[in-house]
Write a protein that holds these residues in place. Structure first.
Motif, mmCIF file in Angstrom:
data_model
loop_
_atom_site.group_PDB
_atom_site.id
_atom_site.type_symbol
_atom_site.label_atom_id
_atom_site.label_comp_id
_atom_site.label_asym_id
_atom_site.label_seq_id
_atom_site.Cartn_x
_atom_site.Cartn_y
_atom_site.Cartn_z
ATOM 1 N N GLY A 15 0.690 -1.202 0.081
ATOM 2 C CA GLY A 15 -0.004 -0.068 0.026
ATOM 3 C C GLY A 15 0.751 1.220 0.141
ATOM 4 O O GLY A 15 0.510 2.317 -0.642
ATOM 5 N N GLU A 28 -7.080 3.190 -4.072
ATOM 6 C CA GLU A 28 -7.697 2.180 -3.871
ATOM 7 C C GLU A 28 -7.944 0.971 -4.944
ATOM 8 O O GLU A 28 -7.998 -0.125 -4.357
ATOM 9 C CB GLU A 28 -9.311 2.764 -3.436
ATOM 10 C CG GLU A 28 -10.091 1.985 -2.675
ATOM 11 C CD GLU A 28 -11.427 2.462 -2.433
ATOM 12 O OE1 GLU A 28 -11.343 3.792 -2.222
ATOM 13 O OE2 GLU A 28 -12.375 1.663 -2.586
ATOM 14 N N GLU A 31 -4.780 -1.135 -5.199
ATOM 15 C CA GLU A 31 -4.508 -2.060 -4.031
ATOM 16 C C GLU A 31 -5.457 -3.085 -4.039
ATOM 17 O O GLU A 31 -5.171 -4.092 -3.795
ATOM 18 C CB GLU A 31 -4.996 -1.269 -2.631
ATOM 19 C CG GLU A 31 -3.582 -0.264 -2.222
ATOM 20 C CD GLU A 31 -3.752 0.293 -0.926
ATOM 21 O OE1 GLU A 31 -4.356 -0.177 -0.135
ATOM 22 O OE2 GLU A 31 -3.785 1.422 -1.028
ATOM 23 N N GLY A 32 -6.926 -2.789 -4.422
ATOM 24 C CA GLY A 32 -7.904 -3.908 -4.604
ATOM 25 C C GLY A 32 -7.590 -4.957 -5.359
ATOM 26 O O GLY A 32 -7.494 -6.247 -5.106
ATOM 27 N N GLY B 66 -16.586 -2.511 -4.699
ATOM 28 C CA GLY B 66 -15.581 -3.772 -4.872
ATOM 29 C C GLY B 66 -16.326 -5.078 -3.945
ATOM 30 O O GLY B 66 -16.944 -4.767 -3.125
ATOM 31 N N ARG B 70 -11.613 -8.187 -2.323
ATOM 32 C CA ARG B 70 -10.650 -7.137 -2.523
ATOM 33 C C ARG B 70 -10.626 -6.129 -1.353
ATOM 34 O O ARG B 70 -10.240 -5.078 -1.417
ATOM 35 C CB ARG B 70 -11.076 -6.387 -3.534
ATOM 36 C CG ARG B 70 -11.303 -6.914 -4.903
ATOM 37 C CD ARG B 70 -12.285 -6.003 -5.961
ATOM 38 N NE ARG B 70 -11.445 -4.734 -5.938
ATOM 39 C CZ ARG B 70 -10.577 -4.627 -6.815
ATOM 40 N NH1 ARG B 70 -10.139 -5.553 -7.523
ATOM 41 N NH2 ARG B 70 -10.082 -3.282 -7.069
ATOM 42 N N ARG B 73 -12.582 -2.830 -1.538
ATOM 43 C CA ARG B 73 -12.100 -1.661 -2.495
ATOM 44 C C ARG B 73 -12.579 -1.549 -3.572
ATOM 45 O O ARG B 73 -12.937 -2.538 -4.347
ATOM 46 C CB ARG B 73 -10.180 -2.050 -2.349
ATOM 47 C CG ARG B 73 -9.618 -1.511 -1.056
ATOM 48 C CD ARG B 73 -8.224 -1.863 -1.198
ATOM 49 N NE ARG B 73 -7.469 -1.575 -0.167
ATOM 50 C CZ ARG B 73 -7.340 -2.533 0.889
ATOM 51 N NH1 ARG B 73 -8.164 -3.594 1.088
ATOM 52 N NH2 ARG B 73 -6.751 -2.089 1.913
ATOM 53 N N SER B 74 -12.836 -0.548 -4.331
ATOM 54 C CA SER B 74 -13.727 -0.260 -5.521
ATOM 55 C C SER B 74 -12.771 -0.776 -6.706
ATOM 56 O O SER B 74 -11.525 -0.979 -6.462
ATOM 57 C CB SER B 74 -14.029 1.141 -5.604
ATOM 58 O OG SER B 74 -12.831 1.951 -5.426
ATOM 59 N N ARG B 75 -13.526 -0.823 -7.699
ATOM 60 C CA ARG B 75 -12.611 -1.486 -8.988
ATOM 61 C C ARG B 75 -12.999 -0.362 -10.183
ATOM 62 O O ARG B 75 -13.916 0.405 -10.079
ATOM 63 C CB ARG B 75 -13.673 -2.671 -9.490
ATOM 64 C CG ARG B 75 -13.208 -3.847 -8.750
ATOM 65 C CD ARG B 75 -13.706 -5.116 -9.431
ATOM 66 N NE ARG B 75 -15.098 -5.039 -9.744
ATOM 67 C CZ ARG B 75 -15.904 -6.188 -9.781
ATOM 68 N NH1 ARG B 75 -14.982 -7.370 -9.638
ATOM 69 N NH2 ARG B 75 -16.936 -6.189 -10.524
#
Lengths: 306, 108
Positions: A15, A28, A31-32, B66, B70, B73-75
């Motif tokens: 991160g 974000e 990282e996802g 997301g 994940r 967390r958003s995509r």
């Protein structure tokens, strides 16, 4: 031997690296993606999870560096372009200094060329492109040599109006007058014109009414203002109609304001009745007659009739 | 025309987005490309190609929520624009023509 970091610690380090190389609004999502890839690889039984994660991070860093290099190249190219232009300008100045005769000839040629183009365009614009500020100008006729000499009374216009070949006729002449009593005195381009002039031109006032040019008592002191004069000298005050202004020391009542664009003859700023002030045009009364041909009457027929 | 010239890798990414049944985003695009090319594609390279395709107006992106896998967390999801589909068809017909010529020469 050091122990490999647990995934949560690895994700924290990851991160931090992502924060360094990825714009804030994308972090974000990146990282996802990294976390999701980790879980996907684990699901299919891959053993090199940490190595693959580090490789993903390294790929991110490398791609970011490539993009930054590309951006820097683009900025450098733009700067080089600007620098090259500046060098060209300096070179041109040096050449001009070394060859002053050539430079003077070039500047003169350019000046004449631009001036000629401007003059031609102005003429074409005025004569062909921009319509004249009065209706059916092809029916207007100017009589420069009136056959009989008249005084400033209504007789001259009446004589022309009596001819069937004309729908209207009036007289005008150009001159100047001094506007006084409103701050500093100002010289105005003035014209004398009778009521038949406005009728023949086919243009009525924007405000007020055309001035009566002759009355039983003689020459009334009325004045008609051009639109630009009204705006510039009287601040576009609608109450100006009916009030008095002083021209050449004489008081005139403003009878009306003409619509924008109408300044005939020349660049007239104010119209006054003939005979009201001989100083406007000089003592000799020799106005021009303007007449509007009746429908169907040709210039040739009008000439013959006169 | 804007977006006429794209590299081979960009073409592969564009085609992958068009061919994905599921939502097209970083992981799904990379996974499909890994499988089809039988090599590990760098996630950074995929992002860079996606940025270039978006700049050329060939794909559009939107942020979508997301999943738990994940960490919530958003995509960033991608779709191919009409301009992108036109570019793909153009590239395919170009390759088809070249292939036909190459095969005809091989057979003669």
């Amino acid at each position: 031997m050091t122990q490999a970091p647990r995934p949560s610690r690895l994700f924290t380090i990851g991160g931090a690296i992502v924060a360094l190389v990825v714009p804030r609004d994308r972090r974000e999502m990146v990282e996802g993606d990294l976390i999701e890839l980790w879980h996907e690889r684990r699901q299919i039984g891959r053993r090199d999870l940490r190595r693959a994660y580090v490789r993903d991070l390294a790929g991110l860093v490398a791609a970011t560096r490539r993009q930054r290099r590309r951006d820097a190249r683009s900025i450098a190219q733009r700067l080089r372009g600007g620098f090259a232009m500046w060098m060209d300008v300096r070179h041109a100045i040096r050449v001009f200094r070394r060859q002053p005769v050539f430079t003077a000839a070039a500047v003169l040629t350019l000046t004449l060329g631009i001036a000629a183009s401007t003059a031609i365009f102005t003429a074409v614009d005025r004569l062909l492109l921009r319509p004249l500020p009065y209706p059916t100008p092809e029916q207007l006729m100017e009589v420069r040599k009136a056959p009989i000499r008249f005084g400033p009374g209504p007789a001259l216009s009446q004589a022309f109006r009596a001819l069937e070949i004309f729908d209207g006729a009036g007289v005008y002449d150009s001159g100047g007058t001094n506007l006084e009593g409103r701050g500093e005195s100002a010289r105005l381009v003035a014209a004398i014109a009778d009521d038949g002039f406005f009728e023949a031109m086919g243009v009525g006032p924007l405000l007020g009414r055309p001035m009566p040019s002759h009355t039983a008592d003689g020459f009334p002191h009325f004045a008609v203002l051009a639109y630009d004069t009204w705006v510039a000298r009287f601040q576009g005050d609608r109450a100006i109609v009916g009030t008095a202004i002083t021209l050449n020391g004489k008081s005139y009542t403003v009878s009306g304001v003409m619509p924008p664009g109408f300044r005939f003859p020349g660049r007239t700023e104010v119209w006054l009745p003939p005979g009201a002030d001989f100083q406007v045009t000089g003592t000799a009364y020799a106005p021009t007659v303007v007449a509007r041909l009746a429908a169907g009457v040709t210039i040739e027929r009008a000439r013959a009739a006169l | 025309m804007k977006g006429d010239h794209i590299g081979e890798f960009e073409e592969l990414v564009l085609l992958t987005i068009q061919g994905l049944d599921e939502d097209a985003y970083g992981v799904s695009i990379k996974t499909r490309l890994d499988r089809e090319t039988r090599r590990e594609i760098s996630l950074g390279a995929v992002y860079a190609a996606l940025d270039r395709l978006e700049a050329k107006g060939l794909v559009d992106s939107a942020v979508t929520p997301g999943a738990a896998v994940r960490g919530g967390r958003s995509r960033r999801s991608f779709v191919v624009t009409p301009e992108g589909r036109r570019t793909l068809r153009h590239l395919r017909s170009l390759r088809d023509r070249l292939w036909r010529a190459a095969l005809a020469r091989e057979e003669s």
